[in-house]
Design a protein around this motif. Sequence first.
Motif, PDB file in Angstrom:
ATOM      1  N   ASN A  77       0.819  -1.211   0.000  1.00  0.00           N
ATOM      2  CA  ASN A  77       0.000   0.000   0.000  1.00  0.00           C
ATOM      3  C   ASN A  77       0.857   1.267   0.000  1.00  0.00           C
ATOM      4  O   ASN A  77       0.496   2.280  -0.597  1.00  0.00           O
ATOM      5  N   SER A  78       2.004   1.217   0.685  1.00  0.00           N
ATOM      6  CA  SER A  78       2.896   2.380   0.700  1.00  0.00           C
ATOM      7  C   SER A  78       3.448   2.665  -0.690  1.00  0.00           C
ATOM      8  O   SER A  78       3.660   3.824  -1.064  1.00  0.00           O
ATOM      9  N   PHE A  79       3.678   1.622  -1.465  1.00  0.00           N
ATOM     10  CA  PHE A  79       4.164   1.804  -2.829  1.00  0.00           C
ATOM     11  C   PHE A  79       3.109   2.500  -3.686  1.00  0.00           C
ATOM     12  O   PHE A  79       3.436   3.326  -4.546  1.00  0.00           O
ATOM     13  N   VAL A  80       1.846   2.155  -3.441  1.00  0.00           N
ATOM     14  CA  VAL A  80       0.750   2.784  -4.190  1.00  0.00           C
ATOM     15  C   VAL A  80       0.696   4.279  -3.873  1.00  0.00           C
ATOM     16  O   VAL A  80       0.546   5.121  -4.778  1.00  0.00           O
ATOM     17  N   VAL A  81       0.822   4.615  -2.594  1.00  0.00           N
ATOM     18  CA  VAL A  81       0.796   6.025  -2.183  1.00  0.00           C
ATOM     19  C   VAL A  81       1.979   6.774  -2.797  1.00  0.00           C
ATOM     20  O   VAL A  81       1.840   7.910  -3.265  1.00  0.00           O
ATOM     21  N   ALA A  82       3.162   6.153  -2.777  1.00  0.00           N
ATOM     22  CA  ALA A  82       4.348   6.784  -3.364  1.00  0.00           C
ATOM     23  C   ALA A  82       4.151   7.028  -4.854  1.00  0.00           C
ATOM     24  O   ALA A  82       4.544   8.080  -5.387  1.00  0.00           O
ATOM     25  N   MET A  83       3.534   6.080  -5.535  1.00  0.00           N
ATOM     26  CA  MET A  83       3.254   6.231  -6.964  1.00  0.00           C
ATOM     27  C   MET A  83       2.363   7.449  -7.206  1.00  0.00           C
ATOM     28  O   MET A  83       2.625   8.266  -8.100  1.00  0.00           O
ATOM     29  N   ALA A  84       1.331   7.586  -6.396  1.00  0.00           N
ATOM     30  CA  ALA A  84       0.429   8.735  -6.527  1.00  0.00           C
ATOM     31  C   ALA A  84       1.168  10.046  -6.276  1.00  0.00           C
ATOM     32  O   ALA A  84       0.939  11.049  -6.964  1.00  0.00           O
ATOM     33  N   GLY A  85       2.071  10.029  -5.282  1.00  0.00           N
ATOM     34  CA  GLY A  85       2.835  11.231  -4.958  1.00  0.00           C
ATOM     35  C   GLY A  85       3.703  11.686  -6.125  1.00  0.00           C
ATOM     36  O   GLY A  85       3.765  12.890  -6.437  1.00  0.00           O
ATOM     37  N   PHE A  86       4.365  10.748  -6.782  1.00  0.00           N
ATOM     38  CA  PHE A  86       5.186  11.116  -7.936  1.00  0.00           C
ATOM     39  C   PHE A  86       4.319  11.609  -9.086  1.00  0.00           C
ATOM     40  O   PHE A  86       4.741  12.467  -9.873  1.00  0.00           O
ATOM     41  N   GLY A  87       3.089  11.083  -9.194  1.00  0.00           N
ATOM     42  CA  GLY A  87       2.165  11.593 -10.195  1.00  0.00           C
ATOM     43  C   GLY A  87       1.834  13.060  -9.946  1.00  0.00           C
ATOM     44  O   GLY A  87       1.783  13.869 -10.884  1.00  0.00           O
ATOM     45  N   VAL A  88       1.633  13.409  -8.687  1.00  0.00           N
ATOM     46  CA  VAL A  88       1.375  14.813  -8.318  1.00  0.00           C
ATOM     47  C   VAL A  88       2.580  15.680  -8.669  1.00  0.00           C
ATOM     48  O   VAL A  88       2.439  16.810  -9.161  1.00  0.00           O
ATOM     49  N   CYS A  89       3.789  15.157  -8.440  1.00  0.00           N
ATOM     50  CA  CYS A  89       5.008  15.908  -8.745  1.00  0.00           C
ATOM     51  C   CYS A  89       5.137  16.196 -10.237  1.00  0.00           C
ATOM     52  O   CYS A  89       5.618  17.264 -10.633  1.00  0.00           O
ATOM     53  N   VAL A  90       4.716  15.251 -11.060  1.00  0.00           N
ATOM     54  CA  VAL A  90       4.746  15.469 -12.513  1.00  0.00           C
ATOM     55  C   VAL A  90       3.895  16.678 -12.871  1.00  0.00           C
ATOM     56  O   VAL A  90       4.327  17.570 -13.618  1.00  0.00           O
ATOM     57  N   ILE A  91       2.691  16.722 -12.322  1.00  0.00           N
ATOM     58  CA  ILE A  91       1.749  17.807 -12.639  1.00  0.00           C
ATOM     59  C   ILE A  91       2.264  19.150 -12.123  1.00  0.00           C
ATOM     60  O   ILE A  91       2.308  20.149 -12.849  1.00  0.00           O
ATOM     61  N   LEU A  92       2.665  19.185 -10.848  1.00  0.00           N
ATOM     62  CA  LEU A  92       3.126  20.440 -10.242  1.00  0.00           C
ATOM     63  C   LEU A  92       4.389  20.962 -10.918  1.00  0.00           C
ATOM     64  O   LEU A  92       4.523  22.170 -11.161  1.00  0.00           O
ATOM     65  N   SER A  93       5.331  20.061 -11.215  1.00  0.00           N
ATOM     66  CA  SER A  93       6.591  20.501 -11.819  1.00  0.00           C
ATOM     67  C   SER A  93       6.376  21.032 -13.234  1.00  0.00           C
ATOM     68  O   SER A  93       7.095  21.940 -13.678  1.00  0.00           O
ATOM     69  N   TYR A  94       5.374  20.505 -13.935  1.00  0.00           N
ATOM     70  CA  TYR A  94       5.076  21.017 -15.276  1.00  0.00           C
ATOM     71  C   TYR A  94       4.575  22.457 -15.197  1.00  0.00           C
ATOM     72  O   TYR A  94       5.055  23.343 -15.923  1.00  0.00           O
ATOM     73  N   PHE A  95       3.629  22.706 -14.286  1.00  0.00           N
ATOM     74  CA  PHE A  95       3.112  24.071 -14.139  1.00  0.00           C
ATOM     75  C   PHE A  95       4.179  25.012 -13.574  1.00  0.00           C
ATOM     76  O   PHE A  95       4.220  26.195 -13.931  1.00  0.00           O
ATOM     77  N   HIS A  96       5.050  24.481 -12.725  1.00  0.00           N
ATOM     78  CA  HIS A  96       6.141  25.294 -12.180  1.00  0.00           C
ATOM     79  C   HIS A  96       7.117  25.685 -13.291  1.00  0.00           C
ATOM     80  O   HIS A  96       7.627  26.815 -13.320  1.00  0.00           O
TER      81      HIS A  96
END
Length: 390
Positions: free
Chosen positions: A361-380
Amino acid sequence: MRKISIKTMMFLVFLYSLAANFAHPVTPTFIKVLGLHDYMFGLAFACMSATNFLFAPFWGKISEKYGGALIFCACMLGYGIMQVFFGLSKSELAICIARLIGGFFISGISVSEMIYIIRHSEHSGKDLAVAVTVNAVTAPFGFLIGGFLGDVSILMTFIIQGVTLFLIGILGFLIMGDSSNKEEVSFNKGDMNPFKSFANASEIVTGFIAVFLVISCVATFSSTCYEQCFNYYIKDVYGFPSSYNGILKALVGFIALFVNWRITMRLIEGNAFKSIVPVFGLLFAMMIGVVTIDNMIPFIIINVVFFGCNSIYLPLLQNMMTKYNADKQGELVGLFTSLRSLGNVFGSLLAGFIYSSGPKNSFVVAMAGFGVCVILSYFHYRKSLKELLH
């Protein structure tokens, strides 16, 4: 003879990265032997990260005033002592106290190292990346040494680690020079209050920098959530001894060396704001493999490769940090370190407490977190095209 030298700092970072990782491969076994709850592997790391988070802005200001070298070496002494206390702990409370105080000193080490490089390097962005590379490559070999020491004696591993860290601090006092800003930087007892330090440091934060800090926090959260679970997972599910954990980390070191010298340095020479977007995309894609693969050999292979690639984003973040027009660089470094520590706190806590509901389950959460980073870093990145033009 003491002298200001980036090479000397890199040498001390090398020794520190080696010694600081001696205890990591034995900690899961340490917790098992003491018969403590499974969540302790996450809680102990979270305690360390909590004080790291709270006091990073304080260390940023005091390092600016008295010099990074002095703070780096003094905190090394304190951290060494606390690791011995960690190894002597017999209860959950004792472990938490040792980790809380240890995190206070680790915070000072991390912040003062960056401030020393930023202050004295003519190419601070590149040298910060080199420091991260030194850590990424050296840390796995610290794991390897600690793993084999742990097979002999867990307590001996902690004692050797503590003594080594203490001696590194002494060596630093003897060979590393620095300059200070005692006249330019004011400091009083009230600045020991971490919440006041946050309030003072927040004055330099614009919306653009705030997004950067959020990205740093979420990325660290994802990495920590993944790594804390992985270390415990291979012990709990596959029954790996401490030495196996160390061997895997050594393999990671070779991959990190190749990745950082052949890829990361080239990315830094370009536009780090742009390059970090596909880097997070790669990590997100690899986490999908970690989540979906159950067979042991493919699982271990993809995790080793992931660890090596995971070392790319931090040098890019640090390089980005040097591009902001912040008047108080030390306080920005403190905030950066603090937000990354906040990610460590929540990442390790979640990894520890969610593990019992499902090892992956922790791996799933980490995967979601990196997905958020993709989105935020693009707008940044898009925002940087306007913010940094002037």
